[in-house]
Design a protein around this motif. Structure first.
Motif, PDB file in Angstrom:
ATOM      1  N   ALA A  91      26.739 -25.992   8.379  1.00  0.00           N
ATOM      2  CA  ALA A  91      27.175 -26.590   9.646  1.00  0.00           C
ATOM      3  C   ALA A  91      26.026 -26.588  10.644  1.00  0.00           C
ATOM      4  O   ALA A  91      25.794 -27.570  11.347  1.00  0.00           O
ATOM      5  CB  ALA A  91      28.364 -25.812  10.191  1.00  0.00           C
ATOM      6  N   ASP A  92      25.309 -25.469  10.686  1.00  0.00           N
ATOM      7  CA  ASP A  92      24.194 -25.352  11.616  1.00  0.00           C
ATOM      8  C   ASP A  92      22.916 -25.593  10.823  1.00  0.00           C
ATOM      9  O   ASP A  92      22.442 -24.712  10.120  1.00  0.00           O
ATOM     10  CB  ASP A  92      24.205 -23.938  12.221  1.00  0.00           C
ATOM     11  N   ILE A  99      38.228 -28.156   4.726  1.00  0.00           N
ATOM     12  CA  ILE A  99      37.785 -27.036   5.580  1.00  0.00           C
ATOM     13  C   ILE A  99      38.871 -26.735   6.623  1.00  0.00           C
ATOM     14  O   ILE A  99      39.701 -27.597   6.937  1.00  0.00           O
ATOM     15  CB  ILE A  99      36.489 -27.377   6.368  1.00  0.00           C
ATOM     16  N   GLN A 140      31.753 -23.365  13.768  1.00  0.00           N
ATOM     17  CA  GLN A 140      30.955 -24.260  12.930  1.00  0.00           C
ATOM     18  C   GLN A 140      31.479 -25.695  12.943  1.00  0.00           C
ATOM     19  O   GLN A 140      30.861 -26.572  12.344  1.00  0.00           O
ATOM     20  CB  GLN A 140      30.844 -23.738  11.486  1.00  0.00           C
ATOM     21  N   ALA A 141      32.621 -25.922  13.605  1.00  0.00           N
ATOM     22  CA  ALA A 141      33.209 -27.276  13.581  1.00  0.00           C
ATOM     23  C   ALA A 141      32.887 -28.088  14.841  1.00  0.00           C
ATOM     24  O   ALA A 141      33.452 -29.155  15.053  1.00  0.00           O
ATOM     25  CB  ALA A 141      34.727 -27.172  13.379  1.00  0.00           C
ATOM     26  N   ALA A 198      30.093 -29.704  15.637  1.00  0.00           N
ATOM     27  CA  ALA A 198      29.450 -30.988  15.284  1.00  0.00           C
ATOM     28  C   ALA A 198      30.479 -31.935  14.680  1.00  0.00           C
ATOM     29  O   ALA A 198      30.444 -33.139  14.924  1.00  0.00           O
ATOM     30  CB  ALA A 198      28.303 -30.745  14.304  1.00  0.00           C
ATOM     31  N   LEU A 199      31.422 -31.367  13.897  1.00  0.00           N
ATOM     32  CA  LEU A 199      32.485 -32.197  13.318  1.00  0.00           C
ATOM     33  C   LEU A 199      33.319 -32.820  14.432  1.00  0.00           C
ATOM     34  O   LEU A 199      33.660 -34.008  14.388  1.00  0.00           O
ATOM     35  CB  LEU A 199      33.372 -31.357  12.393  1.00  0.00           C
ATOM     36  N   GLU A 259      30.045 -34.314   7.909  1.00  0.00           N
ATOM     37  CA  GLU A 259      30.008 -33.069   8.697  1.00  0.00           C
ATOM     38  C   GLU A 259      30.923 -32.025   8.065  1.00  0.00           C
ATOM     39  O   GLU A 259      30.569 -30.842   7.968  1.00  0.00           O
ATOM     40  CB  GLU A 259      30.437 -33.315  10.146  1.00  0.00           C
ATOM     41  N   ALA A 260      32.102 -32.464   7.648  1.00  0.00           N
ATOM     42  CA  ALA A 260      33.047 -31.532   7.014  1.00  0.00           C
ATOM     43  C   ALA A 260      32.448 -30.974   5.724  1.00  0.00           C
ATOM     44  O   ALA A 260      32.559 -29.774   5.444  1.00  0.00           O
ATOM     45  CB  ALA A 260      34.373 -32.240   6.735  1.00  0.00           C
ATOM     46  N   LEU A 319      39.734 -32.807   4.433  1.00  0.00           N
ATOM     47  CA  LEU A 319      38.326 -32.506   4.723  1.00  0.00           C
ATOM     48  C   LEU A 319      37.833 -31.304   3.903  1.00  0.00           C
ATOM     49  O   LEU A 319      36.633 -31.092   3.758  1.00  0.00           O
ATOM     50  CB  LEU A 319      38.131 -32.210   6.217  1.00  0.00           C
ATOM     51  N   LEU A 340      33.359 -42.701  10.372  1.00  0.00           N
ATOM     52  CA  LEU A 340      34.242 -41.921   9.478  1.00  0.00           C
ATOM     53  C   LEU A 340      33.431 -41.219   8.388  1.00  0.00           C
ATOM     54  O   LEU A 340      33.681 -40.065   8.060  1.00  0.00           O
ATOM     55  CB  LEU A 340      35.249 -42.855   8.803  1.00  0.00           C
ATOM     56  N   ALA A 380      42.690 -39.672   2.587  1.00  0.00           N
ATOM     57  CA  ALA A 380      41.405 -39.490   3.258  1.00  0.00           C
ATOM     58  C   ALA A 380      41.620 -39.327   4.748  1.00  0.00           C
ATOM     59  O   ALA A 380      42.685 -39.651   5.274  1.00  0.00           O
ATOM     60  CB  ALA A 380      40.543 -40.703   2.975  1.00  0.00           C
ATOM     61  N   LEU A 381      40.591 -38.820   5.404  1.00  0.00           N
ATOM     62  CA  LEU A 381      40.644 -38.719   6.862  1.00  0.00           C
ATOM     63  C   LEU A 381      40.750 -40.125   7.444  1.00  0.00           C
ATOM     64  O   LEU A 381      39.989 -41.013   7.064  1.00  0.00           O
ATOM     65  CB  LEU A 381      39.360 -38.058   7.365  1.00  0.00           C
ATOM     66  N   LEU A 416      43.305 -47.939   8.240  1.00  0.00           N
ATOM     67  CA  LEU A 416      42.073 -47.734   7.481  1.00  0.00           C
ATOM     68  C   LEU A 416      42.137 -48.440   6.127  1.00  0.00           C
ATOM     69  O   LEU A 416      41.187 -49.089   5.703  1.00  0.00           O
ATOM     70  CB  LEU A 416      41.828 -46.232   7.306  1.00  0.00           C
ATOM     71  N   ALA A 420      31.780 -38.236   9.866  1.00  0.00           N
ATOM     72  CA  ALA A 420      32.711 -37.124  10.097  1.00  0.00           C
ATOM     73  C   ALA A 420      32.992 -36.397   8.780  1.00  0.00           C
ATOM     74  O   ALA A 420      33.013 -35.160   8.736  1.00  0.00           O
ATOM     75  CB  ALA A 420      34.011 -37.638  10.713  1.00  0.00           C
ATOM     76  N   ARG A 421      33.190 -37.172   7.706  1.00  0.00           N
ATOM     77  CA  ARG A 421      33.441 -36.543   6.404  1.00  0.00           C
ATOM     78  C   ARG A 421      32.215 -35.743   5.955  1.00  0.00           C
ATOM     79  O   ARG A 421      32.326 -34.672   5.388  1.00  0.00           O
ATOM     80  CB  ARG A 421      33.785 -37.617   5.354  1.00  0.00           C
ATOM     81  N   ILE A 458      29.991 -28.304   6.548  1.00  0.00           N
ATOM     82  CA  ILE A 458      30.645 -27.037   6.915  1.00  0.00           C
ATOM     83  C   ILE A 458      31.072 -26.309   5.638  1.00  0.00           C
ATOM     84  O   ILE A 458      30.883 -25.113   5.485  1.00  0.00           O
ATOM     85  CB  ILE A 458      31.880 -27.291   7.817  1.00  0.00           C
ATOM     86  N   ARG A 459      31.639 -27.104   4.699  1.00  0.00           N
ATOM     87  CA  ARG A 459      32.170 -26.504   3.470  1.00  0.00           C
ATOM     88  C   ARG A 459      31.074 -25.802   2.673  1.00  0.00           C
ATOM     89  O   ARG A 459      31.313 -24.786   2.049  1.00  0.00           O
ATOM     90  CB  ARG A 459      32.852 -27.589   2.629  1.00  0.00           C
TER      91      ARG A 459
END
Lengths: 295, 291
Positions: free
Chosen positions: B90-91, A48, A63-64, A66-67, B81-82, A46, B75, A3-4, B3, B78-79, B85-86
């Motif tokens: 994203a917007d 992406i 698009q990243a 905000a990430l 957000e990813a 992630l 965390l 995981a991240l 983590l 952030a995940r 995007i996927r």
């Protein structure tokens, strides 16, 4: 797939700032290949692509954005958490809460606090003057130190030391030169003392009066020995209090008398059996029990 | 701080024991205990104590996890957000709402906003924790029944409306033009519980003022559940009048509650930074939809 992690977030942020893995590696004191691997692993976890690869540079994809802001929050929050760990370790984040009475607080506890702050200089300590069994049961205190308390099964009692009941009179009182008195000597005196229902000391003294065939009828009841001593200067003839108070504090114009036969007191440490202690509280218990003093 | 270690401590504190944590994390109990002891060593904190023969979280472990909540939340965000995007979002316009308003004033306002933006706006609707989501910057706009009134957040009054009663058409009271408090005596009432976010929840205040707070037998979170229960003949739903602008009351009788206090719908957004275009349009439509 891993995981991240916060470390990955820091690397992605550094790459975004620096634009190349070489610069990011320099900033984070890692190798360039380690940075590349972490970027690849993070993107895989992630799911992406975070960066576009252009002319040897890594450019944040539109698009990243905000990430990347979210990763900034990850960095900030985990940095704050590391600071919190230091606060926990030092005793600053979790105060040591001790419920007691003023006379125990000024004597036994004050000495132990002096000792513990040499080991934990940043520790926060709350000395609560209240009914220790109640404070413990409610979870508003970690430890209680009281005279012969009456407690529930969930509270463990550890005897710490002994004291006794003494009498205080004004220095112009005829009893002042006696050195010691019996409860019978106080038969017709205006007594400032504890409530027999609310205070363990009141209960103990009332029982001693009854055993001596006397009525226990203080004309003024007080919660603490220190209140009795202060009030005696203006009202009443005599007070019966614990012997710890006069060991910790001087009262000008008042004379201490022994009470015979002796009315012994046990000072007990109280802890909740079902609740673990913090390291700071545990150390304080060790100091109290061993009687360690500050150097 | 690793983590993995934080996740093990979190499970141990949340679930109260090493066996429970092992089950929760799908690892062995000995791996949990080993990880906890390793974390104790690395952090120089006492995290585990034996109480009455059982390994129990210490006050430090409990406090550490309270302090770690924002870090774990960051965390998760952030995940998320990813993930967005996927899936090509994203917007997007991000909205937090209390359940009571989610299905009344919000859907038509979102539809109108998307129309105004040529159907191009992706929208993410998040339920509950309105204040936390706004403060953390997770959402652009939020709606609730009361002012949040904290620094950095702006409260905008959208519109006020009275309470209404929603009941099945066969219900004997459906024949009345309006219902009084006395009409509701002996009826089973359905309504919302407190939203838990607003400083003062105008819906709960209206119920209280109408003398109905103690009369509610069934609390629900969503307007459509309240309407559905009324349709099933379970009772009378006492909801805000915003429900009339939705399609939820189709086939049901909606009757005003006489002398009803007013319920206020609020929008909230961060103060200082201007609202982006989509959020601005949505805010306009929310205000419009509520009128």
């Amino acid at each position: 797939m891993s995981a991240l992690t916060p470390a990955h977030a820091a690397v992605l942020r550094a790459v975004d700032r620096c634009g190349t893995t070489v610069e990011a590696a320099r900033e984070l004191h890692l190798t360039q290949s380690a940075i590349s691997k972490i970027v690849a692993r993070s993107e895989a976890s992630l799911g992406i692509a975070v960066f576009d690869r252009r002319d040897g540079r890594l450019v944040l994809r539109p698009q990243a954005h905000a990430l990347m802001r979210a990763l900034g929050a990850v960095e900030d929050e985990w940095r704050a958490l590391r600071g919190s760990v230091a606060d926990l370790r030092s005793g600053r984040a979790l105060p040591l809460r001790i419920a007691s009475t003023p006379s125990i607080g000024q004597g036994l506890i004050a000495q132990s606090i002096r000792r513990i702050v040499t080991e934990y200089p940043q520790a926060r300590i709350e000395l609560i003057m209240g009914d220790a069994p109640t404070e413990l049961s409610q979870g508003s205190a970690d430890l209680g130190v009281m005279f012969s308390p009456r407690v529930t099964d969930d509270i463990a009692l550890t005897p710490l030391s002994h004291a006794s009941i003494i009498a205080l009179v004004r220095e112009d009182d005829p009893l002042a030169c006696r050195g010691s008195i019996t409860l019978g000597d106080l038969r017709h005196r205006r007594l400032i003392c504890f409530d027999r229902e609310k205070s363990p000391l009141g209960w103990l003294i009332a029982r001693a009066y009854e055993e001596a065939g006397l009525d226990y009828a203080p004309f003024m009841t007080v919660p603490y020995s220190i209140s009795a001593a202060h009030l005696l200067a203006r009202h009443g003839d005599v007070t019966l209090i614990d012997s710890l108070l006069t060991q910790a504090q001087r009262f000008d114009g008042l004379v201490k008398l022994e009470v015979t036969p002796t009315l012994p007191l046990t000072i007990c440490l109280m802890t909740v059996r079902s609740r673990p202690l913090s390291r700071l509280a545990g150390r304080f218990v060790d100091i109290l029990i061993s009687g360690e003093k500050a150097d | 701080m690793k983590l993995n270690a934080v996740q093990v401590i979190d499970a141990f504190v949340r679930l109260g024991g090493t066996g429970e944590a092992a089950q929760g994390l799908a690892i062995s109990q000995s791996a949990v205990i080993k990880s906890l002891h390793q974390a104790e060593h690395e952090l120089d904190l006492s995290l585990v104590a034996t109480v009455q023969g059982r390994l129990t979280p210490t006050p430090e472990a409990i406090e550490l996890m309270r302090l770690a909540r924002p870090a774990l939340g960051s965390l998760r965000r952030a995940r998320h957000e990813a993930d967005m995007i996927r899936v090509g979002m994203a917007d997007r316009l991000r909205i937090a709402t209390v359940p009571g308003l989610a299905h009344s004033i919000l859907p038509p306002a979102i539809a109108a906003t998307r129309l105004a933006l040529n159907d191009s706006a992706a929208v993410e609707v998040i339920f509950d924790h309105v204040r936390d989501h706004l403060a953390a910057g997770d959402v652009d706009l939020a709606i609730s029944y009361g002012p949040i009134a904290i620094d950095g957040l702006l409260d905008v009054v959208l519109k006020r409306c009275p309470l209404v009663c929603v009941l099945g058409r066969p219900h004997p009271l459906a024949g009345l033009d309006a219902l009084t408090h006395a009409d509701l005596d002996g009826e089973r009432l359905i309504s919302y519980g407190p939203d838990g976010v607003s400083r003062s929840d105008s819906f709960q205040a209206a119920l209280e003022q109408a003398g109905l707070t103690d009369r509610i037998s069934i609390t629900v979170r969503h307007t459509d559940t309240a309407c559905h229960l009324a349709r099933e003949g379970v009772g009378i739903a006492v909801v805000d009048g915003f429900v009339i602008s939705s399609g939820l009351t189709e086939g049901l009788a909606v009757r005003p509650l006489e002398e009803s206090p007013l319920v206020t719908a609020y929008a909230h957004h961060r103060d200082g930074a201007p609202l982006d275009r989509a959020a601005g349009i949505l805010l306009d439509h929310l205000a419009g939809a509520a009128t």
